[in-house]
Design a protein around this motif. Structure first.
Motif, PDB file in Angstrom:
ATOM      1  N   GLU A 176       7.227   9.940 -13.649  1.00  0.00           N
ATOM      2  CA  GLU A 176       7.560   9.913 -15.212  1.00  0.00           C
ATOM      3  C   GLU A 176       8.274   8.854 -15.538  1.00  0.00           C
ATOM      4  OE1 GLU A 176       7.306  12.599 -13.149  1.00  0.00           O
ATOM      5  OE2 GLU A 176       5.506  13.201 -14.079  1.00  0.00           O
ATOM      6  N   GLU A 177       9.497   8.749 -14.797  1.00  0.00           N
ATOM      7  CA  GLU A 177      10.614   7.712 -14.980  1.00  0.00           C
ATOM      8  C   GLU A 177      10.228   6.335 -14.846  1.00  0.00           C
ATOM      9  OE1 GLU A 177      14.603  10.228 -14.052  1.00  0.00           O
ATOM     10  OE2 GLU A 177      13.515   9.214 -12.217  1.00  0.00           O
ATOM     11  N   SER A 178       9.338   6.037 -13.904  1.00  0.00           N
ATOM     12  CA  SER A 178       8.753   5.022 -13.806  1.00  0.00           C
ATOM     13  C   SER A 178       7.810   4.451 -14.921  1.00  0.00           C
ATOM     14  CB  SER A 178       7.803   4.869 -12.336  1.00  0.00           C
ATOM     15  OG  SER A 178       8.825   4.944 -11.224  1.00  0.00           O
ATOM     16  N   ALA A 179       6.922   5.392 -15.114  1.00  0.00           N
ATOM     17  CA  ALA A 179       6.046   5.241 -16.483  1.00  0.00           C
ATOM     18  C   ALA A 179       6.723   5.182 -17.498  1.00  0.00           C
ATOM     19  CB  ALA A 179       4.984   6.291 -16.467  1.00  0.00           C
ATOM     20  N   PRO A 197       0.701  -1.214  -0.074  1.00  0.00           N
ATOM     21  CA  PRO A 197       0.339  -0.032  -0.123  1.00  0.00           C
ATOM     22  C   PRO A 197       0.901   1.377  -0.004  1.00  0.00           C
ATOM     23  CG  PRO A 197      -0.476  -1.492   1.511  1.00  0.00           C
ATOM     24  CD  PRO A 197       0.445  -2.106   1.051  1.00  0.00           C
ATOM     25  N   SER A 198       0.551   2.439  -0.862  1.00  0.00           N
ATOM     26  CA  SER A 198       1.185   3.618  -0.944  1.00  0.00           C
ATOM     27  C   SER A 198       2.587   3.404  -1.728  1.00  0.00           C
ATOM     28  CB  SER A 198       1.275   4.158   0.415  1.00  0.00           C
ATOM     29  OG  SER A 198       0.243   4.621   0.914  1.00  0.00           O
ATOM     30  N   ALA A 199       2.700   2.256  -2.364  1.00  0.00           N
ATOM     31  CA  ALA A 199       3.969   2.157  -3.182  1.00  0.00           C
ATOM     32  C   ALA A 199       4.165   2.734  -4.284  1.00  0.00           C
ATOM     33  CB  ALA A 199       4.137   0.675  -3.551  1.00  0.00           C
ATOM     34  N   GLY A 200       2.909   3.488  -4.840  1.00  0.00           N
ATOM     35  CA  GLY A 200       3.021   4.145  -6.163  1.00  0.00           C
ATOM     36  C   GLY A 200       2.520   3.491  -7.268  1.00  0.00           C
ATOM     37  N   LYS A 201       1.762   2.494  -7.234  1.00  0.00           N
ATOM     38  CA  LYS A 201       1.225   1.248  -8.200  1.00  0.00           C
ATOM     39  C   LYS A 201       0.012   2.259  -9.160  1.00  0.00           C
ATOM     40  CE  LYS A 201      -0.534  -1.405  -5.208  1.00  0.00           C
ATOM     41  NZ  LYS A 201       0.001  -0.792  -4.050  1.00  0.00           N
ATOM     42  N   ARG A 242      -1.787   5.352 -13.708  1.00  0.00           N
ATOM     43  CA  ARG A 242      -2.553   6.449 -14.401  1.00  0.00           C
ATOM     44  C   ARG A 242      -1.444   7.268 -15.288  1.00  0.00           C
ATOM     45  NH1 ARG A 242      -7.357   5.950 -12.697  1.00  0.00           N
ATOM     46  NH2 ARG A 242      -7.898   5.303 -10.445  1.00  0.00           N
ATOM     47  N   ALA A 243      -0.420   7.521 -14.996  1.00  0.00           N
ATOM     48  CA  ALA A 243       0.503   8.350 -15.945  1.00  0.00           C
ATOM     49  C   ALA A 243       0.915   7.408 -16.929  1.00  0.00           C
ATOM     50  CB  ALA A 243       2.080   8.441 -15.109  1.00  0.00           C
ATOM     51  N   LEU A 244       1.067   6.062 -16.978  1.00  0.00           N
ATOM     52  CA  LEU A 244       1.128   5.492 -18.370  1.00  0.00           C
ATOM     53  C   LEU A 244      -0.044   5.354 -19.094  1.00  0.00           C
ATOM     54  CD1 LEU A 244       2.718   3.558 -20.124  1.00  0.00           C
ATOM     55  CD2 LEU A 244       2.169   1.760 -18.641  1.00  0.00           C
ATOM     56  N   ALA A 245      -1.288   5.372 -18.586  1.00  0.00           N
ATOM     57  CA  ALA A 245      -2.431   5.344 -19.137  1.00  0.00           C
ATOM     58  C   ALA A 245      -2.860   6.585 -19.776  1.00  0.00           C
ATOM     59  CB  ALA A 245      -3.635   5.282 -18.086  1.00  0.00           C
ATOM     60  N   SER A 246      -2.303   7.586 -19.199  1.00  0.00           N
ATOM     61  CA  SER A 246      -2.604   8.936 -19.904  1.00  0.00           C
ATOM     62  C   SER A 246      -1.826   9.056 -21.189  1.00  0.00           C
ATOM     63  CB  SER A 246      -2.046  10.041 -18.919  1.00  0.00           C
ATOM     64  OG  SER A 246      -2.040  11.386 -19.435  1.00  0.00           O
ATOM     65  N   ARG A 284      -6.101   2.140 -26.545  1.00  0.00           N
ATOM     66  CA  ARG A 284      -7.277   1.502 -25.799  1.00  0.00           C
ATOM     67  C   ARG A 284      -6.528   1.051 -24.516  1.00  0.00           C
ATOM     68  NH1 ARG A 284     -10.575  -2.758 -28.749  1.00  0.00           N
ATOM     69  NH2 ARG A 284     -11.914  -2.165 -27.202  1.00  0.00           N
ATOM     70  N   VAL A 285      -7.191   1.856 -23.373  1.00  0.00           N
ATOM     71  CA  VAL A 285      -6.340   1.499 -22.032  1.00  0.00           C
ATOM     72  C   VAL A 285      -7.370   1.495 -21.157  1.00  0.00           C
ATOM     73  CG1 VAL A 285      -5.487   3.760 -21.782  1.00  0.00           C
ATOM     74  CG2 VAL A 285      -4.373   1.861 -20.571  1.00  0.00           C
ATOM     75  N   GLU A 286      -7.359   0.671 -19.992  1.00  0.00           N
ATOM     76  CA  GLU A 286      -8.236   0.756 -18.615  1.00  0.00           C
ATOM     77  C   GLU A 286      -7.156   0.718 -17.681  1.00  0.00           C
ATOM     78  OE1 GLU A 286     -11.290   1.580 -18.457  1.00  0.00           O
ATOM     79  OE2 GLU A 286     -11.760   1.826 -20.584  1.00  0.00           O
ATOM     80  N   VAL A 287      -7.558   1.127 -16.451  1.00  0.00           N
ATOM     81  CA  VAL A 287      -7.011   0.805 -15.330  1.00  0.00           C
ATOM     82  C   VAL A 287      -7.912   0.425 -14.346  1.00  0.00           C
ATOM     83  CG1 VAL A 287      -5.889   2.220 -13.444  1.00  0.00           C
ATOM     84  CG2 VAL A 287      -5.371   3.147 -15.657  1.00  0.00           C
ATOM     85  N   LEU A 288      -7.544  -0.557 -14.030  1.00  0.00           N
ATOM     86  CA  LEU A 288      -8.331  -1.488 -12.974  1.00  0.00           C
ATOM     87  C   LEU A 288      -7.890  -1.261 -11.441  1.00  0.00           C
ATOM     88  CD1 LEU A 288      -9.194  -4.791 -14.945  1.00  0.00           C
ATOM     89  CD2 LEU A 288     -10.513  -2.758 -14.707  1.00  0.00           C
ATOM     90  N   ASP A 289      -8.220  -0.325 -10.834  1.00  0.00           N
ATOM     91  CA  ASP A 289      -7.752   0.189  -9.548  1.00  0.00           C
ATOM     92  C   ASP A 289      -8.335  -0.840  -8.608  1.00  0.00           C
ATOM     93  OD1 ASP A 289      -8.249   2.077  -6.961  1.00  0.00           O
ATOM     94  OD2 ASP A 289      -6.342   2.335  -7.752  1.00  0.00           O
ATOM     95  N   GLY A 290      -7.464  -1.215  -7.818  1.00  0.00           N
ATOM     96  CA  GLY A 290      -7.812  -2.439  -6.763  1.00  0.00           C
ATOM     97  C   GLY A 290      -8.932  -1.703  -5.753  1.00  0.00           C
TER      98      GLY A 290
END
Length: 192
Positions: free
Chosen positions: A176-179, A27-31, A36-40, A48-54
């Motif tokens: 940004e670097e992670s994405a 939890p709070s790791a930045g997932k 969301r940054a990559l989805a954008s 076509r992209v979806e984010v299935l947030d836990g």
């Protein structure tokens, strides 16, 4: 890998490869932030992209489930089913979900493999000390105060992936670097 047909505005048909990208971590790791940054970026490219947030899945798809090992496994399998279904139709599905148990994550991977759908596991490897300091949802403070128990990585186990497709040290680089690293992996694997 399955590809879905997409018809563009001029009537041409293109192939779109879908895949599930499972971002696991404490939890709070930045997932979710990374997803969301990559989805954008992917949406900006017309993908076509979806984010299935836990958290959203727990509210709408898995309401009523608790946090026992069995309930967590059920939750992960449900999310995996929905992700695979979307991915099989050409959607890049980003899944920022803790999914603390290796066998649950492996079951989702195997289901994708059996159906010929792309799957990548990404470990957002932020240490518990950093996650606790971030405490985005106040969970670590509530656990320390004795208000909750069963917090993954504190008083409930988290089985970090032994060999993920990518390990992101989100505490050592920008969002940004992670994405960007995740985007590069998708590109390298032919999934975008």
């Amino acid at each position: 890998m399955r590809a879905a047909r997409m018809t563009g505005t001029t009537g041409e048909t293109a192939m779109s490869v879908g895949a599930t990208v499972w971002l696991t971590g404490l939890p709070s790791a930045g997932k979710t932030t990374i997803a969301r940054a990559l989805a954008s970026r992917l949406r900006d490219e017309g993908r076509r992209v979806e984010v299935l947030d836990g958290d959203e899945i727990r509210e709408f798809l898995s309401a009523g489930l608790g946090f026992s090992r069995e309930d967590r496994d059920t939750n992960v399998r449900r999310i995996g089913f929905v992700a695979r279904l979307l991915a099989s139709h050409g959607v890049t599905v980003l899944v920022p979900v803790i999914a603390p148990y290796a066998d649950s994550r492996e079951a989702v991977r195997e289901h994708h493999r059996a159906e010929g759908t792309g799957y990548l596991e990404v470990h957002v490897a932020t240490p518990v000390e950093v996650c606790s300091a971030r405490d985005v949802k106040g969970l670590y403070a509530r656990q320390a105060a004795g208000e909750i128990s069963g917090l993954t990585g504190v008083d409930d186990p988290y089985e970090a992936p032994a060999a993920p497709d990518l390990r992101i040290a989100a505490h050592e680089q920008t969002v940004e670097e992670s994405a960007k690293a995740l985007y590069a992996l998708l590109n390298e694997k032919g999934l975008i």
